[in-house]
Design a protein around this motif. Structure first.
Motif, short mmCIF file in Angstrom:
data_model
loop_
_atom_site.label_atom_id
_atom_site.label_comp_id
_atom_site.label_asym_id
_atom_site.label_seq_id
_atom_site.Cartn_x
_atom_site.Cartn_y
_atom_site.Cartn_z
N ASP A 154 0.79 -1.04 -0.03
CA ASP A 154 -0.01 -0.18 0.04
C ASP A 154 0.90 1.13 0.07
OD1 ASP A 154 -2.26 -1.72 -0.02
OD2 ASP A 154 -2.58 -1.33 2.14
N LEU A 155 2.06 1.02 0.69
CA LEU A 155 2.81 2.31 0.75
C LEU A 155 3.34 2.82 -0.67
CD1 LEU A 155 4.63 1.94 4.16
CD2 LEU A 155 2.90 3.64 3.66
N ILE A 156 3.64 1.65 -1.25
CA ILE A 156 4.45 1.87 -2.74
C ILE A 156 3.26 2.88 -3.48
CG2 ILE A 156 5.05 0.64 -4.89
CD1 ILE A 156 5.95 -1.67 -3.17
N VAL A 157 2.02 2.30 -3.50
CA VAL A 157 0.95 2.94 -4.22
C VAL A 157 0.74 4.31 -3.57
CG1 VAL A 157 -1.66 2.88 -4.92
CG2 VAL A 157 -0.15 0.96 -4.77
N GLU A 158 1.03 4.63 -2.31
CA GLU A 158 0.63 5.77 -1.74
C GLU A 158 1.93 6.77 -2.00
OE1 GLU A 158 0.20 7.90 2.73
OE2 GLU A 158 0.12 5.70 2.46
N GLU A 159 2.94 6.41 -2.53
CA GLU A 159 4.24 7.12 -2.73
C GLU A 159 3.97 7.65 -4.27
OE1 GLU A 159 8.83 7.25 -2.71
OE2 GLU A 159 8.13 5.67 -2.45
N ALA A 160 3.75 6.83 -4.99
CA ALA A 160 3.16 7.00 -6.25
C ALA A 160 2.23 8.00 -6.63
CB ALA A 160 2.94 5.65 -7.15
N ASN A 161 1.12 8.01 -5.59
CA ASN A 161 0.24 8.84 -5.76
C ASN A 161 0.75 10.45 -5.34
OD1 ASN A 161 -1.92 7.28 -6.53
ND2 ASN A 161 -2.44 6.54 -4.62
N ASP A 162 1.43 10.26 -4.00
CA ASP A 162 1.94 11.76 -3.58
C ASP A 162 2.80 12.20 -4.42
OD1 ASP A 162 0.51 11.06 -1.30
OD2 ASP A 162 2.32 10.37 -0.15
N ILE A 163 3.62 11.39 -5.11
CA ILE A 163 4.64 12.14 -6.13
C ILE A 163 3.81 12.65 -7.21
CG2 ILE A 163 6.37 11.67 -7.82
CD1 ILE A 163 7.69 9.55 -5.78
N GLY A 164 2.69 11.85 -7.68
CA GLY A 164 2.02 12.22 -9.11
C GLY A 164 1.33 13.56 -8.58
N THR A 165 0.90 13.79 -7.43
CA THR A 165 0.08 14.93 -7.19
C THR A 165 0.94 16.23 -7.04
OG1 THR A 165 -1.52 13.66 -5.68
CG2 THR A 165 -1.39 16.10 -4.98
N ASP A 210 7.68 -6.81 -5.90
CA ASP A 210 8.19 -5.83 -6.90
C ASP A 210 7.42 -5.49 -7.86
OD1 ASP A 210 10.30 -6.87 -5.38
OD2 ASP A 210 11.60 -7.55 -7.05
N ASP A 211 6.17 -6.26 -8.05
CA ASP A 211 5.48 -5.98 -9.05
C ASP A 211 4.60 -4.78 -8.76
OD1 ASP A 211 5.49 -8.24 -10.45
OD2 ASP A 211 4.06 -9.47 -9.48
N PHE A 212 4.55 -4.45 -7.72
CA PHE A 212 3.73 -3.06 -7.30
C PHE A 212 4.90 -1.66 -7.51
CE2 PHE A 212 0.76 -5.53 -5.40
CZ PHE A 212 -0.53 -4.68 -5.03
N ASP A 213 6.15 -2.00 -7.74
CA ASP A 213 6.80 -0.91 -8.11
C ASP A 213 6.42 -0.32 -9.75
OD1 ASP A 213 8.36 -1.00 -5.81
OD2 ASP A 213 9.99 -2.29 -6.72
N GLN A 214 5.86 -1.25 -10.21
CA GLN A 214 5.25 -0.85 -11.56
C GLN A 214 4.38 0.69 -11.46
OE1 GLN A 214 5.86 -1.72 -14.70
NE2 GLN A 214 7.12 -3.14 -13.82
N ALA A 215 3.84 0.79 -9.98
CA ALA A 215 3.16 2.11 -9.94
C ALA A 215 4.10 3.36 -10.21
CB ALA A 215 2.44 2.10 -8.64
N LEU A 216 5.18 3.16 -9.49
CA LEU A 216 6.34 4.14 -9.65
C LEU A 216 6.90 4.31 -11.17
CD1 LEU A 216 8.41 4.03 -6.31
CD2 LEU A 216 6.94 6.09 -7.11
N ILE A 217 7.14 3.17 -11.82
CA ILE A 217 7.56 3.13 -13.05
C ILE A 217 6.57 3.79 -13.84
CG2 ILE A 217 8.21 1.53 -14.80
CD1 ILE A 217 9.18 -0.48 -12.91
N ASN A 269 6.98 6.91 -16.37
CA ASN A 269 6.91 7.12 -17.82
C ASN A 269 5.96 8.12 -18.29
OD1 ASN A 269 8.56 4.74 -18.03
ND2 ASN A 269 7.03 3.32 -18.07
N GLY A 270 4.87 8.33 -17.55
CA GLY A 270 4.05 9.36 -17.79
C GLY A 270 4.51 11.04 -17.46
N MET A 271 5.67 10.96 -16.95
CA MET A 271 6.60 12.32 -16.51
C MET A 271 7.00 12.98 -17.64
SD MET A 271 7.11 11.48 -12.57
CE MET A 271 7.82 13.07 -11.87
#
Length: 259
Positions: free
Chosen positions: A75-86, A245-252, A256-258
């Protein structure tokens, strides 16, 4: 020695130790029955039930805790991706001249965050990437504060951007500490000890038969050793067979979208 090999060796030793104690318990039981056939089993049921109940409680406690922490780390991986995206989106609220530099820094920051956990097995490389991401945090903050104070910057934009950056930085500490959060060593020591004692008592309960019941002996030791191995793997989900590791795709995917 890698973690996977260490965990496998540890559980293999537990498996072999339990098999040995099953045989030792069986021999003790046979000798006891030869000396005192009537009293060999007197009162043993209460002790066995108590020890097996304790073993079940320890396995349930450690496995449930490991599963909970595993889910939290995902959950923290997804949360970090969301925080960075925001935070990245809110950079558009700054004056146009300040955006390219900050967006570039944020892209580098995401790269380091991805590399931090790719290199977690190598302590030196992990600490190097972690230091890089921390340094980038300071640089991003200074640039953001300067851009917020620049002429033409909207006050409301600052109120939205700086808290988003602060949240983005805080989640890194939360993730780092979450990776260090494990039960005290004494819990695992007790789990191994009770498992071995249970094997001894189970072997004693098998006394009286003319031949060894290998199916039950191996099955008992194998099931308990496998449960301990899976629990250990869940506690260290980037080092063994169970992975996040599969959840790292949220950051990857975010990176890619940045553009």
């Amino acid at each position: 020695m890698g973690y996977a090999f260490f965990a496998f060796t540890l559980t293999l030793l537990l498996f072999l130790g339990m098999l040995s104690l099953l045989e030792i318990g069986r021999r003790i039981g046979n000798r006891r029955q030869a000396v005192d056939p009537e009293g060999a089993r007197a009162g043993t049921g209460t002790v066995e039930n108590a020890v097996f109940a304790l073993l079940g409680l320890l396995i349930a406690f450690t496995f449930s805790g490991a599963t909970h922490r595993f889910d939290d780390r995902r959950d923290l991986i997804v949360e970090e991706a969301n925080d960075i995206g925001t935070a990245y989106l809110r950079l558009d609220l700054l004056p146009e001249a300040a955006r390219p530099r900050l967006k570039e820094l944020l892209r580098h920051y995401v790269d380091t965050r991805i590399e931090v956990y790719r290199k977690i097995r190598d302590t030196t490389a992990f600490q190097t990437e972690l230091s890089r991401s921390n340094a980038l945090q300071g640089e991003i903050w200074r640039e953001a504060v300067a851009a917020s104070a620049a002429q033409g910057a909207a006050t409301d934009a600052t109120k939205l951007l700086l808290p988003a950056l602060n949240t983005m930085f805080d989640i890194t500490t939360t993730r780092t500490m979450a990776n260090l959060l494990h039960p005290p060593f004494v819990i695992y020591l007790m789990l191994f000890g009770v498992a071995l004692v249970s094997a001894l008592l189970a072997g004693y309960g098998m006394a009286g038969s003319r031949s060894r019941n290998w199916l039950h002996m191996i099955g008992f030791a194998l099931v308990l050793a496998a449960a301990v191995y899976v629990t250990l793997d869940l506690e260290f989900p980037r080092r063994g067979l169970v992975r996040v590791d599969d959840f790292d795709q949220a950051l990857i995917g975010l990176r890619n979208g940045m553009k």
